[in-house]
Scaffold this motif. Structure first.
Motif, PDB file in Angstrom:
ATOM      1  N   UNK A 274       0.876  -1.166   0.000  1.00 51.97           N
ATOM      2  CA  UNK A 274       0.000   0.000   0.000  1.00 51.97           C
ATOM      3  C   UNK A 274       0.908   1.209   0.000  1.00 51.97           C
ATOM      4  N   UNK A 275       0.404   2.378  -0.370  1.00 50.71           N
ATOM      5  CA  UNK A 275       1.248   3.566  -0.460  1.00 50.71           C
ATOM      6  C   UNK A 275       0.838   4.579   0.600  1.00 50.71           C
ATOM      7  N   UNK A 283       0.956  10.577   7.039  1.00 49.93           N
ATOM      8  CA  UNK A 283       0.620   9.160   7.208  1.00 49.93           C
ATOM      9  C   UNK A 283      -0.570   8.671   6.378  1.00 49.93           C
ATOM     10  N   UNK A 284      -1.091   9.481   5.466  1.00 44.41           N
ATOM     11  CA  UNK A 284      -2.294   9.093   4.738  1.00 44.41           C
ATOM     12  C   UNK A 284      -2.052   7.908   3.807  1.00 44.41           C
ATOM     13  N   UNK A 285      -3.122   7.145   3.569  1.00 42.31           N
ATOM     14  CA  UNK A 285      -3.139   6.108   2.550  1.00 42.31           C
ATOM     15  C   UNK A 285      -3.542   6.761   1.244  1.00 42.31           C
ATOM     16  N   UNK A 286      -2.709   6.652   0.219  1.00 47.08           N
ATOM     17  CA  UNK A 286      -2.959   7.369  -1.030  1.00 47.08           C
ATOM     18  C   UNK A 286      -2.939   6.420  -2.230  1.00 47.08           C
ATOM     19  N   UNK A 287      -3.535   6.848  -3.344  1.00 49.20           N
ATOM     20  CA  UNK A 287      -3.382   6.064  -4.587  1.00 49.20           C
ATOM     21  C   UNK A 287      -1.904   5.851  -4.865  1.00 49.20           C
ATOM     22  N   UNK A 288      -1.588   4.698  -5.417  1.00 49.28           N
ATOM     23  CA  UNK A 288      -0.193   4.305  -5.558  1.00 49.28           C
ATOM     24  C   UNK A 288       0.585   5.263  -6.444  1.00 49.28           C
ATOM     25  N   UNK A 289       1.773   5.605  -5.959  1.00 50.64           N
ATOM     26  CA  UNK A 289       2.624   6.562  -6.650  1.00 50.64           C
ATOM     27  C   UNK A 289       2.556   7.942  -6.053  1.00 50.64           C
ATOM     28  N   UNK A 290       1.619   8.169  -5.109  1.00 49.72           N
ATOM     29  CA  UNK A 290       1.452   9.497  -4.507  1.00 49.72           C
ATOM     30  C   UNK A 290       1.957   9.571  -3.073  1.00 49.72           C
ATOM     31  N   UNK A 291       2.253   8.411  -2.458  1.00 42.79           N
ATOM     32  CA  UNK A 291       2.724   8.390  -1.081  1.00 42.79           C
ATOM     33  C   UNK A 291       4.229   8.260  -0.985  1.00 42.79           C
TER      34      UNK A 291
END
Length: 341
Positions: A274-275, A283-291
């Motif tokens: 997960x990203x 610490x947010x969970x973001x769409x992949x490639x944005x974290x």
């Protein structure tokens, strides 16, 4: 519900050539179109998915879960306990689990009303009674139903590499723990997964029971993960291992993820992808490639080092308007495919 499950099951079997498709199948669901997708094994790296990713889908039967997996283009999974156990005949619960999760969330956020507190207390009392009923069912469960489920998934091109039932906690009996391990083997899984209990006596017990049943126990963690988080369990038994969550590891503020993977790769059974952002960024969970999680580095390392453990997609970021879990899991898979191409 029984008729609906039979329809999905027959549709899957017919589409894989195990039975001859009858006339009523001419308008079968779109799930059939997804069967025959190329495997999610890319350049030697097995991309999988935990079926928890589809928790927001209305239908949660084992047959429906299989259709979601196929539509997402995945051919290997970590299977949550409920769909498999319900397929095997586990007693049903009398209330909606999502209502329970919502109330627990409100309780944690301290936004729960007095009426909601009473409702939550009633649900918890029902859960205690229900858990006793389930424990009795597990002691006499027909394991051949899990073998039947494995065959149905394999016929649709899906391998079950990990199983995550709620049978391995400190409150579960030895009989329930043994049942969970036996069910996992019947499903074809190499390992079971559970949240690390933070109890050395319990990880010792699970490891020794896993040795007896010939299966691995892989411990998952959240923001309590550190470089040495699994060390005690690993020394207790060769059947204790890691189910490393790389997103939570980064969100905890750790900066030594790649050295950890390099050190423990032989004891890692699977990782969760997960990203998440690091603490400095929220610490947010973001769409992949944005974290801030180095998903690309992880996948490339798995490819070049020929690590054999699967990388498990776990969808936890907020689903954008107009989309759904199937489409988002597919996006995550395509992200992995582009990295590994």
């Amino acid at each position: 519900m029984t008729q609906r499950r039979e329809f999905i099951k027959k549709s899957l079997l017919a589409s894989t050539g195990l039975i001859t498709a009858p006339a009523w199948l001419s308008g079968a669901p779109s799930l059939i179109k997804s069967l025959g997708n190329p495997p999610s094994l890319i350049e030697g790296v097995q991309i999988g998915c935990i079926t928890y990713s589809f928790r927001q889908m209305k239908e949660q039967s084992a047959e429906a879960i299989l259709s979601y997996i196929n539509q997402a283009g995945i051919n290997a999974i970590e299977l949550m306990g409920d769909p498999a156990e319900e397929f095997a005949g586990k007693p049903g619960i009398s209330f909606n689990r999502m209502d329970l999760f919502v109330l627990i969330g409100k309780e944690k956020q301290e936004t729960i009303t007095e009426d909601e507190k009473k409702q939550l207390e009633e649900m918890r009392a029902q859960i205690d009674s229900y858990n006793q009923e389930v424990a009795q069912w597990r002691e006499r469960a027909d394991l051949s139903k899990f073998e039947e489920l494995r065959k149905m998934y394999e016929a649709a091109g899906v391998e079950i590499y990990a199983f995550k039932p709620s049978t391995f906690g400190k409150m579960n009996s030895d009989a329930e723990i043994a049942y969970g391990m036996k069910a996992a083997k019947a499903l074809g899984a190499t390992h079971v997964t559970l949240e690390h209990p933070s109890d050395d006596a319990h990880t010792l017990k699970l490891g020794k029971m896993a040795e007896k049943h010939g299966i691995q126990v892989a411990y998952h963690g959240h923001e309590q993960e550190t470089f040495t988080f699994w060390d005690t369990a690993l020394t207790q038994s060769p059947n204790n291992s890691l189910n490393l969550d790389v997103g939570h590891y980064v969100a905890a503020g750790n900066t030594d993820l790649m050295p950890l993977i390099e050190k423990q790769h032989e004891r890692i059974q699977s990782i969760h992808l997960k990203d998440r952002q690091n603490p400095q960024n929220g610490k947010e969970n973001l769409p992949w490639g944005q974290g801030d999680t180095p998903i690309e580095d992880i996948l490339q390392s798995m490819k070049t080092s020929k690590y054999s453990f699967p990388a498990t997609i776990e969808l936890e970021y907020k689903i954008p308007p107009g989309s759904n879990p199937i489409l988002e899991v597919k996006k995550c898979f395509e992200y992995c495919a582009q990295v590994l191409a």
